[in-house]
Motif scaffolding. Sequence first.
Motif, mmCIF file in Angstrom:
data_model
loop_
_atom_site.group_PDB
_atom_site.id
_atom_site.type_symbol
_atom_site.label_atom_id
_atom_site.label_comp_id
_atom_site.label_asym_id
_atom_site.label_seq_id
_atom_site.Cartn_x
_atom_site.Cartn_y
_atom_site.Cartn_z
ATOM 1 N N ASN A 39 5.705 1.824 0.337
ATOM 2 C CA ASN A 39 4.991 2.698 1.261
ATOM 3 C C ASN A 39 5.587 4.102 1.193
ATOM 4 N N TYR A 40 4.804 5.045 0.670
ATOM 5 C CA TYR A 40 5.252 6.423 0.544
ATOM 6 C C TYR A 40 4.813 7.301 1.718
ATOM 7 N N VAL A 41 3.618 7.023 2.255
ATOM 8 C CA VAL A 41 3.015 7.930 3.238
ATOM 9 C C VAL A 41 2.473 7.140 4.421
ATOM 10 N N ASN A 42 2.811 7.573 5.631
ATOM 11 C CA ASN A 42 2.193 7.063 6.855
ATOM 12 C C ASN A 42 1.429 8.197 7.519
ATOM 13 N N ILE A 43 0.150 7.988 7.753
ATOM 14 C CA ILE A 43 -0.669 8.945 8.504
ATOM 15 C C ILE A 43 -0.752 8.408 9.930
ATOM 16 N N VAL A 44 -0.054 9.046 10.845
ATOM 17 C CA VAL A 44 0.083 8.526 12.210
ATOM 18 C C VAL A 44 -0.906 9.233 13.129
ATOM 19 N N ILE A 45 -1.738 8.441 13.783
ATOM 20 C CA ILE A 45 -2.759 8.946 14.707
ATOM 21 C C ILE A 45 -2.370 8.532 16.118
ATOM 22 N N ASP A 81 0.841 -1.198 0.000
ATOM 23 C CA ASP A 81 0.000 0.000 0.000
ATOM 24 C C ASP A 81 0.874 1.244 0.000
ATOM 25 N N PHE A 82 0.600 2.169 -0.896
ATOM 26 C CA PHE A 82 1.323 3.435 -0.899
ATOM 27 C C PHE A 82 1.078 4.210 0.399
ATOM 28 N N VAL A 83 -0.123 4.030 0.955
ATOM 29 C CA VAL A 83 -0.545 4.808 2.122
ATOM 30 C C VAL A 83 -0.923 3.860 3.251
ATOM 31 N N ASN A 84 -0.401 4.108 4.445
ATOM 32 C CA ASN A 84 -0.808 3.380 5.640
ATOM 33 C C ASN A 84 -1.258 4.360 6.710
ATOM 34 N N ILE A 85 -2.341 4.020 7.378
ATOM 35 C CA ILE A 85 -2.828 4.792 8.517
ATOM 36 C C ILE A 85 -2.404 4.038 9.774
ATOM 37 N N ILE A 86 -1.611 4.677 10.611
ATOM 38 C CA ILE A 86 -1.065 4.041 11.808
ATOM 39 C C ILE A 86 -1.811 4.576 13.027
ATOM 40 N N PHE A 87 -2.548 3.698 13.713
ATOM 41 C CA PHE A 87 -3.240 4.088 14.943
ATOM 42 C C PHE A 87 -2.317 3.719 16.097
ATOM 43 N N ASN A 88 -1.576 4.697 16.575
ATOM 44 C CA ASN A 88 -0.440 4.451 17.465
ATOM 45 C C ASN A 88 -0.827 4.614 18.930
ATOM 46 N N GLU A 89 -1.022 3.497 19.613
ATOM 47 C CA GLU A 89 -1.258 3.520 21.054
ATOM 48 C C GLU A 89 -0.079 2.910 21.804
ATOM 49 N N SER A 90 1.095 2.959 21.191
ATOM 50 C CA SER A 90 2.277 2.355 21.808
ATOM 51 C C SER A 90 2.822 3.173 22.965
ATOM 52 N N GLY A 91 2.479 4.460 23.013
ATOM 53 C CA GLY A 91 3.089 5.336 24.004
ATOM 54 C C GLY A 91 4.459 5.817 23.597
ATOM 55 N N LYS A 92 4.879 5.487 22.370
ATOM 56 C CA LYS A 92 6.191 5.872 21.863
ATOM 57 C C LYS A 92 6.038 6.471 20.474
ATOM 58 N N PRO A 93 6.990 7.301 20.060
ATOM 59 C CA PRO A 93 6.920 7.844 18.692
ATOM 60 C C PRO A 93 7.006 6.713 17.671
ATOM 61 N N PHE A 94 6.231 6.835 16.611
ATOM 62 C CA PHE A 94 6.261 5.823 15.550
ATOM 63 C C PHE A 94 7.345 6.189 14.546
ATOM 64 N N ARG A 95 8.156 5.199 14.169
ATOM 65 C CA ARG A 95 9.210 5.404 13.184
ATOM 66 C C ARG A 95 8.731 4.958 11.804
ATOM 67 N N PHE A 96 9.034 5.748 10.793
ATOM 68 C CA PHE A 96 8.546 5.452 9.451
ATOM 69 C C PHE A 96 8.997 4.076 8.988
ATOM 70 N N GLU A 97 10.214 3.684 9.328
ATOM 71 C CA GLU A 97 10.765 2.430 8.833
ATOM 72 C C GLU A 97 10.262 1.208 9.607
ATOM 73 N N THR A 98 9.357 1.386 10.570
ATOM 74 C CA THR A 98 8.862 0.249 11.346
ATOM 75 C C THR A 98 8.200 -0.788 10.446
ATOM 76 N N ILE A 99 7.320 -0.339 9.558
ATOM 77 C CA ILE A 99 6.712 -1.226 8.557
ATOM 78 C C ILE A 99 7.528 -1.044 7.289
#
Length: 800
Positions: free
Chosen positions: A637-643, A614-632
């Motif tokens: 994957n061009y764009v991560n929309i981090v919530i 998917d070019f676009v991923n929506i990340i629903f981040n409840e980890s309590g930590k900043p999400f890193r783009f390279e995680t997935i």
Amino acid sequence: MHLFAGRSRGNKPSSRNLFASTQRGTGLEMPEEGVSGHIELPAETLPELLRKLAYPSDASVPLEIIRRLDVPTELPKVYALADPKSDNIDLSSWLDSVIETLSKGTDWKTYYDVSTKLPSQLANVGIFIDHLPQVEKIQDVLCDQLRKNSFPEPPATSRLKKGDIAFVLFHTLTVLVAYSEWFRPQKAMSIVQAFLAGISKWDRTPKCCIHALALCCHEIPKGVDKCLSLILDQMSRKISQLDLAMDILEFLTRLSRLTLAYQSIGVESLRTIFGICCSYLRDSREKRRTMTDAANPKSSNRLSNQSGGTSMSTPEKTELPEYVYVLAYHVITHWFLAIPIADRSTHVGWIAKNLVWMDERGNEIVEEQSQVILDMMHRTAYLDLGETTKPTAPLDSERNIVKQMWLVGMSIVTMETNTTSGRTRIIKRQASGTTCAFYQQLTAPLPSHHVGAHNPSSSGIRGPPVNIYPQHVFLTHHSTISPIAIPMQPIVLPENDQTRRAIATFDRIDTVDGHKAGVIFVDDGQTEEKEILANKDGSVAFHDFLEGLGTKVMLKGATFNTQGLDRENDMDGTHTYAWRDRVSEIVFHIPTMMPTDLKHDVQCTNKKRHTGNDFVNIIFNESGKPFRFETIDSEFNYVNIVITPQQFAVQRPSTPGSGISDSTGPETRYSFDVRVMCSPSFPKVWSATAPTIVSASSLASYVRQLAFNASVLSLVWSNRGGGEHVSNWRGRFREISRLRERYANTGNTSNVGYPQMGTAEDRGGAKSYWEGDAWTGKLADGGMAEAGQHLLSIDFTRWT
């Protein structure tokens, strides 16, 4: 002790700099959004709670304090007035100090530090929700100062302009939009008015104000609706600023889905919207031609493939006219369909006139995508029924069926007629959609003295008589005896394998543009791809988000494009979520809804084959930590929309719109930090990368539109090697064009494209037109005829 930076009082320091991090590229030292700052003085001089607030990476704040303060477990960016002898934070006193600093002014250093750090602090909605009167007062002060241009002038030594300060204040005001549901209506309205003023008052602020108004389309729709004509007027004055093109067009796309807007918008405002789009089309067309000529100096000075194609350069390019081109046509389409059907046709002539442009030889050109828009208007100007399904009802008897197909202009018409009863199944295929219907001639009973005519066609043939052919139905609907110029005459399509394959190819192209996006849940403490994809479920907030994002649909037997999800054996789960309107469709790939088999698929590759592509991923981040783009990790994957959700408790309001009240007990609420992260290889052109605080009620619609725009931009970018991204409607249009090229009567003029429409390539090689010769036809008997070919123009048997 004041904890925002300022001048010391007497010999004892009474203030501290709470942020050392800066936001680069703004011309100001500002806190990076979402990044906690730190306190310069030794931490041991602070109360324990304040130290933990200042250093969120340390041990978490004790649960009993969390409950006492009604704040979320993660507490970044909160600094306030503190009692050195207590763990209590006096937010009320701190907010009073901020209001006084902003409204009455103070020394420059104090004002500068307060204003630049305030946005990151107020982003913690849950912490300040119990202080709404003061938060609203901050909003009053900012709106009044921005409208009146009454905020402080920076000193010359700062090397800042007043527009830089306005930029910072608008940043704070954008954060306050998340509080608007608790503000009185007139207060929320003043926020919209302030952003409206910011479009024109300072050179630095138009872009951020347009972004903020896009958010207001979701959070304060009534305010946007009331100011709509003024907003559009200001944006139309900015069309010469090409760096704002994406921002304005993305705003107009969001606005087209605001029901209030098109219910009350006037004709002049609609013309302003269409005019903005046509202006950007002209600029984009010229820019693409310049880029093409620069890439190929030996090429002619006309556009290569007038449909808009050109090759793109390296990822470092700072302009992407192809995206502006696509967006402009999207806005025209969405807004035309948003117009009430009773008024839609009144805009066709104006739009059509502005889609015609003159090439360098003085020829009038309607490029391919504009012809698609004309097709869309032709099909929907008087129709609001949407798509039709292929008729399955029998034609009385399927034994006596005669089928015939024609190319009529840029459409394919198929008629299947029961030759006895006359009942006819009609299918009209156009670029923008397919219409199916039945036709039945209502034949009156013959009088008793009527003598029946002898029908030679039935002589000697067993079975029902032949009374009608589909050609008659076609002539009834599409022709009179007036002459039709040869280029405009219908073309009979033969019933052969080649035609059937062409029709099958056409029908496989959906009538809406298909998009896809992953929706990935990240649970508490998770940082690795394997454990994230292994999640089998999400939180309550995650499920609420999915419910607003689209409709839950069954995959098995699905008749829509599931974007790679299995439709036969539930291999990718039984259901997913999807959303669709008359133009676009987006299907969400949700790992928590897919089967998890850690015994045989430890790395969850079955899930990764969808989200990883998917070019676009929506990340629903409840980890309590900043999400890193390279995680997935994925090259696609061009764009991560981090919530990132912020949970907090509020007292239920006693009456709607009354604000926070303690009358009915606490209620769990959420606000969300939404930020866009892009791959390093992605062009640095997208305007939607600024972090935003969004309320729970607006989150799904806001993020869905972000995902749509990100998908369109990604498709444009991913097709840079092939020249351009072709929409489904354009794909269908091209299939019809190929049929015309294959079956047109090329021995008589062109008969491939419309006269004076498109280039020589578009019209199948009509060189005479490309060379500038005028069409030699004439008006005759209420129709059009080729010079010297009047007979051929009136002989309808040539094309039946």
